[in-house]
Design a protein around this motif. Structure first.
Motif: not given
Ligand SMILES: [Zn+2]
Length: 456
Positions: A305-325
Motif C-alpha cells: 500500500v505504501a509503494w502504491s501511494a508513492i507511485g510504484q508497485h502495480k501503479d499505472l497512469i494514462n497521460p491523457c487521464q492524468f493531464m485531465t486530473l
C-alpha cells in the motif's frame, strides 16, 4: 359469387401486406438510412468517388491533411511527423479516428437527397491542436520516446499532444525491419494508449485522498530516517529528510512520509480515490478512447500500500487521464473533458461544434486550493520559477523505477495559473532518468510555443 368474394378478400389481404411492407421500409429508411450509407465499407462514401472526404486543419487553419484524392499531408516535414498519431498513415498502421468518427458530418448526409457533395466544397475538420506547438514539442522530445501534452483546463481544447517516436508519412522508415529499437511503439499514440508507472507524480492522488479523509493532515509532522521498515520489507528515500510537514513531504517527495500517510489512509481508501479521480478509468472523446491506468492497493500488505501511494508497485497512469486530473485541481476540483476536434463542416454547413463538457466534481474546492498551493510551492522552492517561460506554474515531478536495466521514466505534471493561459500539462519521457531534470526543459519549450500560439 363466393369465388368473387374470396378473390376480393385475397386481393385486399395482399394490398394490406404490401402497404404494411412499404410502411416498415419507410420507417427503417428514416431511422437507419444514414448508417446504411455511412457504414465504413461503403464504396460510394469512402471509395474513389470521395464524396465523404475533405481537409483537416489545425486550430489556425493550417492545412494538415487533404483526403480528396488519396492522402496529402502538410508541406512541413516536422508538422507531418508531429501530427501522424492523430492523422494516420497511408498504410493503415495508424488510424485516423477523427475522420471516421465525423465522416457523416463531413458529408452532410441528407435523407431526402442522399449523400451530396456541395459542388466544389468539401468537408472540413478543424482540430484544437496547434501545428506550431506540436512542432516545438516534437523537437523538444528529441530522440526520447514518450509524450508531451497541454490542454486548456477550462474549455477542454487539446493544444498539443505529441507522441514519440514519430515518423514522416511521406517518407516511411523500415519499421518492421528495424532491430535497433528506435521505432518501438511507433504506431501507438502514447498520449491516448500508453500506461506508465507514475513514480512520485502519483503523490498528487495520495495527497488528495489525505486532504479529503484525514482531518488534521496539514497539522501533522512526519519523521524521515531514510527508510520505513515493514518486517523484512522496507520503503526507502533518497535521503534522510528529518522532520517534515505534509507540505514539506510533498515538496521533498519524501517516500517515508508518504508511507506513513498511506498507513493512515489504508489500501481501500487509496483505491477508492484512484477510481474517483479517474486513474483506473478510461475516457472517450471524438472517436478515440484512452487506456485505463491501474492501482492494486486494496487488500494488499502495508508495504505494498505504501509503494502504491508513492507511485510504484502495480501503479499505472494514462497521460491523457492524468493531464485531465491535474486540470481538475487547477479548475477548483471539477475536471473538464479534453477534446481534439473543435469544428466539423460539410460544405457551407457547420455540422459539429465542440463545447466545454464538465466531468463533474472530483474533490472539494478546498482540497483543490490546498493542493494548488502545495504544487506552487514545489515550483517556487524546487523546480525554479525561471524555468517555465514566464508562466506561474504549479507542478509535481516523478522519477519512476521501471525495473530491469532500464533507466527510470521521467514524469512531470501540473498547470499554469495565469488567467489568460489556463493550461494543464503532462510530460512522460521513457527511460529519461530524473523527472525534474529531463522534463522541465522539454516543458519550457512547449509552454513557450503555447505563449506565442495563444497570445491574446
Ligand atoms: Zn524521506
Amino acid at each position: 359469387m363466393n369465388r368473387v368474394i374470396n378473390r376480393a378478400k385475397a386481393l385486399f389481404a395482399l394490398v394490406i401486406l404490401l402497404t404494411a411492407g412499404i410502411a416498415v421500409f419507410v420507417v427503417e429508411y428514416l431511422i437507419y438510412s444514414e448508417s446504411w450509407v455511412m457504414f465504413p465499407g461503403s464504396p460510394h462514401v469512402y471509395g474513389h468517388s470521395n464524396t465523404g472526404d475533405g481537409i483537416v486543419t489545425d486550430r489556425d487553419g493550417v492545412l494538415l491533411m487533404d483526403t480528396v484524392s488519396g492522402k496529402t499531408y502538410a508541406q512541413d516535414e516536422a508538422v507531418r511527423k508531429a501530427m501522424i498519431h492523430w492523422l494516420g498513415d497511408r498504410q493503415g498502421n495508424i488510424s485516423t479516428p477523427v475522420l471516421s468518427h465525423y465522416a457523416r458530418e463531413m458529408v452532410g448526409y441528407n435523407i431526402f437527397s442522399g449523400v451530396y457533395d456541395y459542388g466544389d466544397a468539401t468537408g472540413q475538420v478543424t482540430l484544437t491542436l496547434s501545428s506550431q506547438v506540436q512542432k516545438a514539442a516534437l523537437e523538444a522530445m528529441g530522440d526520447y520516446k514518450g509524450t508531451v501534452a497541454v490542454y486548456n483546463y477550462k474549455t477542454g481544447e487539446i493544444i498539443c499532444a505529441v507522441s514519440t517516436p514519430a515518423y514522416d508519412p511521406d517518407n516511411v522508415p523500415d519499421i518492421a525491419g528495424d532491430t535497433t529499437g528506435v521505432w518501438d511503439g511507433a504506431y501507438m499514440n502514447r498520449f491516448l494508449k500508453s500506461t506508465y508507472t507514475p513514480g512520485s507524480i502519483f503523490k498528487i492522488v495520495t495527497a488528495v485522498a489525505a486532504l479529503e479523509t484525514i482531518p488534521d493532515i496539514q497539522e501533522q509532522t512526519f519523521t524521515c530516517a531514510g527508510t520505513v521498515e515493514y518486517g523484512i520489507d522496507k520503503v526507502t528515500c533518497m535521503a534522510e529528510h528529518g522532520t517534515l510537514t505534509f507540505k514539506d513531504a510533498f515538496l521533498r517527495s519524501c517516500n517515508c512520509s508518504f508511507a506513513h500517510i498511506a498507513g493512515q489512509l489504508g489500501g481501500e481508501t487509496l483505491q477508492r480515490y484512484a477510481k474517483l479521480l479517474g486513474v483506473t478509468e478510461s475516457m472517450s472523446f471524438d472517436g478515440v478512447s484512452t487506456n485505463a491506468g491501474n492501482l492494486q492497493a486494496q487488500g494488499q500488505a502495508d508495504v505494498l500500500v505504501a509503494w502504491s501511494a508513492i507511485g510504484q508497485h502495480k501503479d499505472l497512469i494514462n497521460p491523457c487521464q492524468f493531464m485531465t486530473l491535474v486540470g481538475a485541481i487547477a479548475n477548483g476540483g471539477s475536471g473538464v473533458k479534453p477534446y481534439v476536434v473543435s469544428q466539423v463542416s460539410g460544405g457551407s454547413y457547420t455540422t459539429h461544434e465542440a463545447s466545454a463538457e464538465s466531468m463533474g466534481r472530483v474533490m472539494s474546492r478546498q482540497t483543490a486550493q490546498t493542493l494548488q498551493a502545495m504544487m506552487r510551492n514545489n515550483v517556487e522552492n524546487s523546480y525554479g520559477d525561471e524555468n517555465f517561460a514566464g508562466f506561474t506554474v504549479c507542478a509535481k515531478s516523478g522519477t519512476a523505477e521501471v525495473g530491469g536495466d532500464k533507466k527510470p521514466n521521467a514524469m512531470f505534471a501540473g498547470f499554469v495559473t495565469d488567467e489568460e493561459y489556463p493550461l494543464a500539462f503532462i510530460v512522460a519521457v521513457e527511460e529519461g532518468g530524473f523527472g525534474k531534470t529531463v522534463c522541465v526543459p522539454i516543458l519550457e519549450k512547449v509552454l513557450s510555443a503555447c505563449k506565442t500560439e495563444l497570445a491574446p
